[in-house]
Every structure is written in C-alpha cells, then in structure tokens.
Scaffold this motif. Sequence first.
Motif, PDB file in Angstrom:
ATOM      1  N   ALA A 116       0.846  -1.203   0.000  1.00 57.28           N
ATOM      2  CA  ALA A 116       0.000   0.000   0.000  1.00 57.28           C
ATOM      3  C   ALA A 116       0.876   1.246   0.000  1.00 57.28           C
ATOM      4  N   TRP A 117       0.347   2.336  -0.563  1.00 60.60           N
ATOM      5  CA  TRP A 117       1.038   3.626  -0.455  1.00 60.60           C
ATOM      6  C   TRP A 117       0.985   4.111   0.982  1.00 60.60           C
ATOM      7  N   MET A 118       2.016   4.827   1.370  1.00 62.14           N
ATOM      8  CA  MET A 118       2.080   5.428   2.699  1.00 62.14           C
ATOM      9  C   MET A 118       2.270   6.933   2.549  1.00 62.14           C
ATOM     10  N   PRO A 119       1.626   7.746   3.398  1.00 68.22           N
ATOM     11  CA  PRO A 119       1.792   9.200   3.279  1.00 68.22           C
ATOM     12  C   PRO A 119       3.224   9.618   3.577  1.00 68.22           C
ATOM     13  N   GLU A 120       3.664  10.649   2.889  1.00 70.89           N
ATOM     14  CA  GLU A 120       5.003  11.199   3.066  1.00 70.89           C
ATOM     15  C   GLU A 120       4.895  12.641   3.547  1.00 70.89           C
ATOM     16  N   PRO A 121       5.999  13.199   4.060  1.00 66.58           N
ATOM     17  CA  PRO A 121       5.960  14.604   4.501  1.00 66.58           C
ATOM     18  C   PRO A 121       5.437  15.517   3.397  1.00 66.58           C
ATOM     19  N   GLY A 122       4.508  16.371   3.753  1.00 64.50           N
ATOM     20  CA  GLY A 122       3.901  17.283   2.785  1.00 64.50           C
ATOM     21  C   GLY A 122       2.582  16.799   2.227  1.00 64.50           C
ATOM     22  N   ASP A 123       2.277  15.519   2.417  1.00 66.20           N
ATOM     23  CA  ASP A 123       0.993  14.996   1.939  1.00 66.20           C
ATOM     24  C   ASP A 123      -0.159  15.515   2.796  1.00 66.20           C
ATOM     25  N   ARG A 124      -1.298  15.729   2.152  1.00 67.92           N
ATOM     26  CA  ARG A 124      -2.508  16.163   2.843  1.00 67.92           C
ATOM     27  C   ARG A 124      -3.605  15.126   2.604  1.00 67.92           C
ATOM     28  N   TRP A 125      -3.413  13.954   3.179  1.00 71.20           N
ATOM     29  CA  TRP A 125      -4.345  12.868   2.966  1.00 71.20           C
ATOM     30  C   TRP A 125      -5.478  12.899   3.981  1.00 71.20           C
ATOM     31  N   GLN A 126      -6.674  12.593   3.504  1.00 74.39           N
ATOM     32  CA  GLN A 126      -7.797  12.247   4.364  1.00 74.39           C
ATOM     33  C   GLN A 126      -8.178  10.816   4.017  1.00 74.39           C
ATOM     34  N   VAL A 127      -7.882   9.880   4.913  1.00 72.82           N
ATOM     35  CA  VAL A 127      -8.137   8.470   4.660  1.00 72.82           C
ATOM     36  C   VAL A 127      -9.575   8.145   5.040  1.00 72.82           C
ATOM     37  N   VAL A 128     -10.297   7.506   4.116  1.00 77.74           N
ATOM     38  CA  VAL A 128     -11.702   7.153   4.336  1.00 77.74           C
ATOM     39  C   VAL A 128     -11.883   5.663   4.059  1.00 77.74           C
ATOM     40  N   PRO A 215       3.965   1.461  -8.369  1.00 78.88           N
ATOM     41  CA  PRO A 215       4.550   2.647  -8.984  1.00 78.88           C
ATOM     42  C   PRO A 215       3.798   3.198 -10.195  1.00 78.88           C
ATOM     43  N   ALA A 216       2.946   2.393 -10.840  1.00 77.50           N
ATOM     44  CA  ALA A 216       2.377   2.790 -12.129  1.00 77.50           C
ATOM     45  C   ALA A 216       1.545   4.062 -12.042  1.00 77.50           C
ATOM     46  N   THR A 217       0.821   4.254 -10.942  1.00 75.96           N
ATOM     47  CA  THR A 217      -0.038   5.435 -10.826  1.00 75.96           C
ATOM     48  C   THR A 217       0.313   6.283  -9.608  1.00 75.96           C
ATOM     49  N   ALA A 218       1.511   6.073  -9.045  1.00 75.79           N
ATOM     50  CA  ALA A 218       1.899   6.803  -7.833  1.00 75.79           C
ATOM     51  C   ALA A 218       2.263   8.251  -8.109  1.00 75.79           C
ATOM     52  N   ALA A 219       2.562   8.588  -9.358  1.00 75.00           N
ATOM     53  CA  ALA A 219       2.994   9.954  -9.667  1.00 75.00           C
ATOM     54  C   ALA A 219       1.923  10.980  -9.331  1.00 75.00           C
ATOM     55  N   LYS A 220       0.657  10.608  -9.402  1.00 75.03           N
ATOM     56  CA  LYS A 220      -0.413  11.557  -9.083  1.00 75.03           C
ATOM     57  C   LYS A 220      -0.331  12.007  -7.628  1.00 75.03           C
ATOM     58  N   LEU A 221       0.149  11.118  -6.750  1.00 72.55           N
ATOM     59  CA  LEU A 221       0.271  11.476  -5.335  1.00 72.55           C
ATOM     60  C   LEU A 221       1.389  12.492  -5.129  1.00 72.55           C
ATOM     61  N   LYS A 222       2.508  12.288  -5.823  1.00 77.87           N
ATOM     62  CA  LYS A 222       3.605  13.246  -5.717  1.00 77.87           C
ATOM     63  C   LYS A 222       3.208  14.577  -6.345  1.00 77.87           C
ATOM     64  N   ALA A 223       2.458  14.514  -7.453  1.00 79.40           N
ATOM     65  CA  ALA A 223       1.996  15.740  -8.092  1.00 79.40           C
ATOM     66  C   ALA A 223       1.099  16.526  -7.144  1.00 79.40           C
ATOM     67  N   ALA A 224       0.178  15.836  -6.470  1.00 75.75           N
ATOM     68  CA  ALA A 224      -0.693  16.506  -5.506  1.00 75.75           C
ATOM     69  C   ALA A 224       0.129  17.098  -4.365  1.00 75.75           C
ATOM     70  N   ARG A 225       1.141  16.375  -3.921  1.00 77.78           N
ATOM     71  CA  ARG A 225       2.020  16.879  -2.850  1.00 77.78           C
ATOM     72  C   ARG A 225       2.740  18.138  -3.310  1.00 77.78           C
ATOM     73  N   ASN A 226       3.299  18.093  -4.511  1.00 77.03           N
ATOM     74  CA  ASN A 226       4.045  19.248  -5.022  1.00 77.03           C
ATOM     75  C   ASN A 226       3.160  20.473  -5.196  1.00 77.03           C
ATOM     76  N   LEU A 227       1.889  20.233  -5.544  1.00 74.99           N
ATOM     77  CA  LEU A 227       0.956  21.329  -5.783  1.00 74.99           C
ATOM     78  C   LEU A 227       0.186  21.728  -4.532  1.00 74.99           C
ATOM     79  N   GLY A 228       0.417  21.030  -3.428  1.00 76.22           N
ATOM     80  CA  GLY A 228      -0.272  21.346  -2.180  1.00 76.22           C
ATOM     81  C   GLY A 228      -1.737  20.975  -2.178  1.00 76.22           C
TER      82      GLY A 228
END
Length: 273
Positions: A116-128, A215-228
């Motif tokens: 599973a993906w794990m949140p990293e510093p800067g992530d703004r996750w709401q887990v549901v 890894p195939a679709t993980a880039a969207k998470l980093k993109a969201a992190r970078n964009l806040g």
Amino acid sequence: MASSSPITPRPTTVALSLLILGGTTEASRLAALVADNAEIAPVLSLAGRTREHAPAPIPLRVGGFGGVAGLATYLATNSIDAVIDATHPFAARISAHAASACAIGDVPLARLTRPAWMPEPGDRWQVVPDMAAAVAALGSTPRRVFLTTGRQELAPFNGAPQHHYVVRSIDAPDGFTAPQATFITARGPFALADEEALMHAHAIDVLVTKNAGGPATAAKLKAARNLGLPVVMVARPPEPDVPTFHEPSEALAWVEKLARAKKLASPSHRAAP
C-alpha cells in the motif's frame, strides 16, 4: 460470464497445477516467471472487467467462476494444487471467494499484492473507509475533483452533482450521470510532469483515489504533494489471512516449494531406485 477458453479435466501429473487469479501487473510478471517451468502447470484467470487484455504467456481463461461453489468446483474438476490470488487490492469479493473455495478443497492459497502507499511529509491525505465516505469528504461546496477510482466505483459520486469531476479510467465509464464531468481514458504508468500538467490544466482542487499501491499510478500522489492539493484516499478492504507476498519472485519460491513436495510424494519418485 463463460470462460473464453474452457479448461477440461486432465489427468493428475507430477507437475503442480497452479491457478493464478490475475488482472494486475504482478500477476502478469508471475505468469512470465512460471511459463517455462516444467514443474508447474499454470493457468491465468482474468475476471474480464477491462475490455482488452494483453496476451498471456500461459493458458488463459476469462470470466467469473460463479461464486464460492463455482470456484470450488473448478479447483476440484481441474485438479488444482495451489492458487495465487494476484487480483487487485480492491477485488475483495474474489479474494474472499478464493479463501473460502480453497478452504473447502484444502488447496494451498497465497496472496501476491503490491504494498500500500504510505503518506510522506507534505501529503494532505484524508483516509476514508469506502466510496460513500469519499463522497462525503468532498463536502457541499463545489470543487474540481480529479477522480481516479476506476470506472466501476463511480456511482456514489452521482449523489454529489455540484462538483466538476475529471474522471480517468482505463475504459470509458458506464452509468456516471453527474452533469459536470470530463472523461479521460488512459492506462498507467503516468509521468510526474504529465500529472502536474493535467492537474494545472483542469484546475484541480482535490484528488480522490484508492490505495492501490505500486509505482504505475503513484505519480499523481507526488503531483498533488508538489501542488499542495488534498487527497481523499480510500483505504484497502481487509484481506484473508493467508501467506502474502509483494514480489512475484517470492510467490514463485512458494509455488516451487509446493512443486518439489508434490514431486517427492509422487509414486514414480518413490519407486525410483
């Protein structure tokens, strides 16, 4: 759904008969690993939920089994010695059916799944916990939502038509009636720069996704992190308590151990001088 290539009963052999429940990259990689192994007689089974699938290097069947009873019958009829459940982390029903059917037939079962993906510093996750909670997490104020939950998980969002949805899925969705929607059909992997560009172009306010991992679709998470941007992350459903592997090579080692045990127990091996 009927199998696209019905498998008829075959006589018991020394080779270990392996059923791989697939539909994921991990399943395809495992199929490639066992394709030329003389000690393993594999079959790859796909549910057929996507309209196209890649050619398989081992015998392939496509379609459902007909619930627990149907799968148990299939295992018995085809003398299946072991099952690897390499389905999607959110394919909870087939995983539960596999566990029950294997228990009925006393067939060894293991799980091959990506971490599973794990949140990293800067992530703004709401887990549901589920899609209904994901819809509620969006709130009542209209937002522009990047929705990447898969085409079969969209119906709950029909109940929140105030949002504009940018829906990305492998195949075009059916039954999505929200009036404000943009549809993108694409299959990963996706590059980080492309994900950031997509979110910019569509003025995305929030990303909604399932914790599929890999890894195939993980880039969207980093993109969201970078964009806040905030992320509504749907947690994985519980999985059966069976041996679990994250690498196809680990699952292969488990299968090879069973194959060696079967060979040692065969009458021909015991009779050898």
